[in-house]
Design an enzyme around this catalytic site. Structure first.
Site, PDB file in Angstrom:
ATOM      1  N   SER A 147       0.862  -1.182   0.000  1.00 23.66           N
ATOM      2  CA  SER A 147       0.000   0.000   0.000  1.00 23.66           C
ATOM      3  C   SER A 147       0.896   1.228   0.000  1.00 23.66           C
ATOM      4  O   SER A 147       2.078   1.148   0.370  1.00 23.66           O
ATOM      5  CB  SER A 147      -0.891   0.000   1.249  1.00 23.66           C
ATOM      6  OG  SER A 147      -1.530   1.248   1.433  1.00 23.66           O
ATOM      7  N   TYR A 160      -2.844  -0.083  10.674  1.00 27.63           N
ATOM      8  CA  TYR A 160      -2.846  -0.505   9.277  1.00 27.63           C
ATOM      9  C   TYR A 160      -1.513  -0.164   8.625  1.00 27.63           C
ATOM     10  O   TYR A 160      -0.925  -0.984   7.902  1.00 27.63           O
ATOM     11  CB  TYR A 160      -3.990   0.184   8.525  1.00 27.63           C
ATOM     12  CG  TYR A 160      -4.049  -0.150   7.053  1.00 27.63           C
ATOM     13  CD1 TYR A 160      -4.655  -1.332   6.622  1.00 27.63           C
ATOM     14  CD2 TYR A 160      -3.510   0.701   6.089  1.00 27.63           C
ATOM     15  CE1 TYR A 160      -4.718  -1.644   5.262  1.00 27.63           C
ATOM     16  CE2 TYR A 160      -3.563   0.396   4.743  1.00 27.63           C
ATOM     17  CZ  TYR A 160      -4.171  -0.778   4.331  1.00 27.63           C
ATOM     18  OH  TYR A 160      -4.226  -1.095   2.989  1.00 27.63           O
TER      19      TYR A 160
END
Length: 256
Positions: A147, A160
């Protein structure tokens, strides 16, 4: 030499975890369009069959396997089953993941462990199980979905960000340990994409205005934008690409 087959995946089996929808589904579709036989994975059999039916309707070769990527024993049993019934897994895309938002000082311990199991443990479990099959064959492609949060932080998503940073470094470690066995392990780092998980952010006019101003390409990503990068990393054209994270983010990681 680049030929018409350099980016083709004909005759290869690709396992894509978390692929009943969203980014995983788009990646599976792209690999299938490049000629791979795709194995969709998820925990909801009904959603998997709907996804498989959609891809089969496009003329793609698709199978499904229901198993929990956070359970090592289930992962090993599923990989053994795929290899014995369908053939060698030559491409693995570790896509399964989740997001839980909240202030870090109030973040519940159970949510932390759930996030890490889903985003990090699954990459280790599935990657290890598949690599054990690839190593004796001396070849294989593994793509871990990272990501932009593997590099950048945002308020309210520290756990996250920690998990995706871990996936980035696990990707590099896999490449170091398994590269000598003929396995290419790389990461694909999406930026901000329109999916079911980002519907609220897309609808948030203030956030969208901020994002478009922050993104050199001046738009949200469409999941189809990821397919070409995945096909490249899975193909012979990427034979000397190893331990790399390819960010498909419209330029977000390039600018302050």
């Amino acid at each position: 030499m680049i030929t018409s087959t350099s980016f083709r995946l004909d005759g290869r089996i690709a396992l894509v975890t978390g692929s009943s929808g969203g980014i995983g589904f788009a990646l599976a579709r792209g690999l299938g369009q490049a000629g791979a036989t795709v194995v969709l994975n998820g925990r909801n059999a009904g959603k998997l069959e709907q996804a498989a039916a959609a891809l089969r309707g496009e003329g793609l070769q698709v199978h499904t396997r229901v198993f929990d990527v956070t359970q090592a024993a289930s992962v090993q049993a599923a990989v053994d089953d795929i290899e014995s019934t369908l053939g060698a897994i030559e491409i693995l895309v570790n896509n399964a993941g989740m997001q839980i938002r909240g202030p870090l000082q109030d973040f519940p311990e159970p949510d932390w462990h759930q996030l890490m199991r889903t985003n990090v443990d699954s990459v280790f479990f599935v990657g290890q199980a598949v690599a054990r099959k690839m190593i004796p064959r001396g070849r294989g492609k593994i793509i871990n979905i990272c990501s932009v949060q593997s590099e950048l932080g945002r308020p309210g998503i520290a756990p996250y960000t920690a998990s995706k940073g871990a996936v980035k470094m696990l990707t590099k470690g896999m490449a170091i340990d398994w590269g000598p066995h003929g396995i290419n392990v790389n990461g694909l780092g999406p930026g901000y994409f329109k999916t079911e998980l980002t519907e609220k952010l897309v609808a948030d006019e203030q956030f969208t205005a901020w994002l478009l101003g922050r993104t050199p390409s001046r738009r949200w990503g469409d999941v189809e934008d990821l397919a070409g990068a995945a096909v490249f990393l899975a193909s012979d054209a990427a034979g000397f690409v190893n331990g790399h994270i390819l960010y498909v983010d419209g330029g977000v990681t390039a600018t302050l």
